[in-house]
Design an enzyme around this catalytic site. Structure first.
Site, PDB file in Angstrom:
ATOM      1  N   ARG A   1       6.042   2.974  -2.087  1.00 24.22           N
ATOM      2  CA  ARG A   1       5.732   2.481  -0.729  1.00 24.22           C
ATOM      3  C   ARG A   1       4.507   3.357  -0.537  1.00 24.22           C
ATOM      4  O   ARG A   1       4.543   4.518  -0.892  1.00 24.22           O
ATOM      5  CB  ARG A   1       6.602   2.401   0.456  1.00 24.22           C
ATOM      6  CG  ARG A   1       6.014   2.134   1.647  1.00 24.22           C
ATOM      7  CD  ARG A   1       6.990   1.604   2.603  1.00 24.22           C
ATOM      8  NE  ARG A   1       6.342   1.068   4.033  1.00 24.22           N
ATOM      9  CZ  ARG A   1       6.783   0.916   5.026  1.00 24.22           C
ATOM     10  NH1 ARG A   1       8.356   0.823   4.729  1.00 24.22           N
ATOM     11  NH2 ARG A   1       6.112   0.577   6.044  1.00 24.22           N
TER      12      ARG A   1
ATOM     13  N   ARG B   1       5.416  -4.812   1.305  1.00 28.65           N
ATOM     14  CA  ARG B   1       5.659  -3.404   0.819  1.00 28.65           C
ATOM     15  C   ARG B   1       6.811  -3.461  -0.050  1.00 28.65           C
ATOM     16  O   ARG B   1       7.831  -4.311   0.185  1.00 28.65           O
ATOM     17  CB  ARG B   1       6.181  -2.381   1.934  1.00 28.65           C
ATOM     18  CG  ARG B   1       6.989  -2.959   2.993  1.00 28.65           C
ATOM     19  CD  ARG B   1       6.718  -2.539   4.348  1.00 28.65           C
ATOM     20  NE  ARG B   1       7.510  -3.067   5.417  1.00 28.65           N
ATOM     21  CZ  ARG B   1       7.272  -3.985   6.158  1.00 28.65           C
ATOM     22  NH1 ARG B   1       6.043  -4.665   5.996  1.00 28.65           N
ATOM     23  NH2 ARG B   1       8.203  -4.649   7.064  1.00 28.65           N
TER      24      ARG B   1
ATOM     25  N   ASP C   1      11.684  -0.980   2.589  1.00 30.57           N
ATOM     26  CA  ASP C   1      11.483  -0.701   4.009  1.00 30.57           C
ATOM     27  C   ASP C   1      12.698   0.014   4.460  1.00 30.57           C
ATOM     28  O   ASP C   1      13.737  -0.700   4.709  1.00 30.57           O
ATOM     29  CB  ASP C   1      10.762  -1.747   5.019  1.00 30.57           C
ATOM     30  CG  ASP C   1      10.727  -1.393   6.394  1.00 30.57           C
ATOM     31  OD1 ASP C   1      10.350  -0.117   6.663  1.00 30.57           O
ATOM     32  OD2 ASP C   1      10.546  -2.166   7.336  1.00 30.57           O
TER      33      ASP C   1
ATOM     34  N   ASP D   1      14.974   1.556   7.529  1.00 32.68           N
ATOM     35  CA  ASP D   1      14.918   1.958   8.902  1.00 32.68           C
ATOM     36  C   ASP D   1      16.338   2.633   9.313  1.00 32.68           C
ATOM     37  O   ASP D   1      17.131   2.206   8.839  1.00 32.68           O
ATOM     38  CB  ASP D   1      14.699   0.675   9.637  1.00 32.68           C
ATOM     39  CG  ASP D   1      13.097   0.199   9.544  1.00 32.68           C
ATOM     40  OD1 ASP D   1      12.283   0.995   9.593  1.00 32.68           O
ATOM     41  OD2 ASP D   1      13.078  -1.131   9.362  1.00 32.68           O
TER      42      ASP D   1
END
Length: 149
Positions: free
Chosen positions: A63, A72, A75, A77
């Protein structure tokens, strides 16, 4: 995603992983579709340190810092951290758009059907019923990553 899960230890222990879902990109993000899942983990890291660990994994998986909404390779989170409510310049817990995203809510509910939103107290299944689930497709059950637990 399997590589990312494998890179979490030893700082983070994966307890369970949701089913794997495919979803269309959220506007204004461009195609292609995205794969989504959630993991229930344990860690001794505080939320900021956990975020740093996740960002290092993202960078190791290719990334790059690009414009928001750009495609991307990964990811990662923090959607929830126990029942913590936290706002800093770099981190919001729970994730600020958790109640708007089918691709977040459904995997979380896979892990805990009784989950409630820490800020509002609403059951996540009620939030899920209120969002558009069009395009969310379950592509594999919780066994997909093939991790031993």
């Amino acid at each position: 995603m399997v590589r990312a899960l494998g890179m979490l230890p030893p700082q983070v222990r994966v307890e369970a992983v949701s089913s794997l879902y495919e979803s269309p990109p959220q506007p204004p993000a461009p195609p292609p579709s995205y794969y989504n899942a959630a993991a229930r983990v344990t860690t001794s890291l505080d939320p900021e340190a956990l975020l740093g660990h996740l960002k290092r994994i993202e960078r190791r998986l290719g990334r790059k810092d690009r414009a928001r909404w750009s495609p991307r390779p990964i990811d990662l989170d923090i959607a929830l951290y126990d029942d913590l409510i936290m706002e800093t310049d770099t981190l919001s817990i729970p994730h600020p758009r958790i109640g708007e995203r089918t691709f977040v809510l459904q995997p979380l509910l896979d892990l805990d059907a009784d989950l409630t939103h820490p800020r509002t107290g609403e059951h996540m299944d009620v939030l899920l019923a209120g969002v558009n689930a069009t395009g969310l497709v379950k592509v594999a059950g919780p066994e997909w990553p093939g991790l031993s637990r």
